[in-house]
Design a protein around this motif. Sequence first.
Motif, short mmCIF file in Angstrom:
data_model
loop_
_atom_site.label_atom_id
_atom_site.label_comp_id
_atom_site.label_asym_id
_atom_site.label_seq_id
_atom_site.Cartn_x
_atom_site.Cartn_y
_atom_site.Cartn_z
N ALA A 199 8.89 -29.64 21.58
CA ALA A 199 9.79 -30.51 21.73
C ALA A 199 9.92 -30.70 23.38
O ALA A 199 9.73 -29.79 24.03
CB ALA A 199 11.06 -30.13 21.29
N TRP A 224 7.92 -37.30 16.53
CA TRP A 224 9.28 -38.10 16.77
C TRP A 224 9.41 -38.33 18.11
O TRP A 224 9.48 -37.78 19.18
CB TRP A 224 10.45 -37.19 16.31
CG TRP A 224 11.84 -37.90 16.39
CD1 TRP A 224 12.68 -37.79 17.53
CD2 TRP A 224 12.37 -38.61 15.54
NE1 TRP A 224 13.89 -38.39 17.35
CE2 TRP A 224 13.75 -38.97 16.20
CE3 TRP A 224 12.22 -39.05 14.16
CZ2 TRP A 224 14.67 -39.97 15.58
CZ3 TRP A 224 13.03 -40.06 13.58
CH2 TRP A 224 14.47 -40.20 14.17
N THR A 225 9.90 -39.70 18.24
CA THR A 225 10.25 -40.16 19.72
C THR A 225 11.61 -41.01 19.68
O THR A 225 11.52 -41.91 18.52
CB THR A 225 9.15 -41.12 20.37
OG1 THR A 225 9.18 -42.20 19.59
CG2 THR A 225 7.82 -40.20 20.25
N SER A 226 12.51 -40.79 20.39
CA SER A 226 14.14 -41.46 20.37
C SER A 226 14.57 -41.20 21.70
O SER A 226 14.22 -40.25 22.50
CB SER A 226 14.44 -41.21 19.19
OG SER A 226 15.34 -39.86 19.38
N GLY A 230 19.26 -40.56 19.12
CA GLY A 230 18.39 -40.87 17.93
C GLY A 230 18.29 -42.18 17.82
O GLY A 230 17.45 -42.58 16.96
N CYS A 248 9.33 -34.56 19.62
CA CYS A 248 9.50 -33.17 19.02
C CYS A 248 8.49 -33.61 18.09
O CYS A 248 8.28 -34.56 17.23
CB CYS A 248 10.73 -32.83 18.91
SG CYS A 248 11.71 -33.74 17.59
N PRO A 250 7.99 -33.76 14.04
CA PRO A 250 9.06 -34.49 13.20
C PRO A 250 10.17 -33.42 12.38
O PRO A 250 11.34 -33.83 12.20
CB PRO A 250 8.05 -35.19 12.30
CG PRO A 250 6.77 -34.68 12.26
CD PRO A 250 6.83 -34.00 13.78
N ALA A 253 13.34 -32.55 14.33
CA ALA A 253 13.94 -33.81 15.02
C ALA A 253 15.46 -33.54 14.50
O ALA A 253 16.53 -33.91 15.43
CB ALA A 253 13.52 -35.25 14.27
#
Length: 264
Positions: A199, A224-226, A230, A248, A250, A253
């Motif tokens: 991550a 995961w990207t945000s 979130g 990170c 998924p 997340a």
Amino acid sequence: MNDVELAAAAARAAADVLLPLRGGDLAGGALGDAGDAAAQRAVAALLAEHRPDDAVLSEEAADDPVRLGADRVWIVDPLDGTKEYRAGDRHDWAVHVALWERRPGPGSGSGAAPGAAPGDAAGDLTAAAVGLPALDEVLTTAPAPVVPPRPAGPLRVAVSRSRPPEVARAVATALGADLVPLGSAGYKVLAVVRSEADAYVHAGGMYQWDSAAPVAVARAAGLWTSRLDGSPLVYNAPDPWLPDLVVCRPELADRVLAAARREA
């Protein structure tokens, strides 16, 4: 060249000028300034030649407001991690070249652009390349990189070498993870892609060019990207400032975001 091929060619063109400069007589701030300028010229020349009608948002050029009405905007950081580039013996710096495209409006046909984040009504990243010149690598959105299996041992959270944010420490504590200090923002994102970390958690702000290309590559790889809360990462916004970021695996997340919210 299609858009991904052009992004990769631009990243390689920047590497072709950055590496000889790094091996020359310049040092310190002079080397960093020369590298920034030379890489900007190399990337800008290719984009002007092959996509003359597209807008560009670059760290090393004035922000032209025409991009806010453009359908296609290249978001570029020609040298991400100038401090690591100047160090001479570090490989954790990068070249970022990403394309943002406006999403067609109602009635215009095809819906969201590929890879678009939910909640972004304007458009999103559709093609990108990140060059790692010191490693002679270029990672792109197509073909997307394959994330290697996670090695045995504690989880790992990539953080800034100079100023790791408290939220990253909180996330690492919640996950029982080790902190992995690294240089440029782009390299830290790709550390997750390359399975050198699990991550990357950032707070305290960065600019859109610091993360656009590596985030596009990470998305293409299935990561995961945000934002820390979130919500989607939005690019080509009027203000190029981007307050925070999570990238990170998924499966992590929910735990990473929950720990970030508790810290916040």
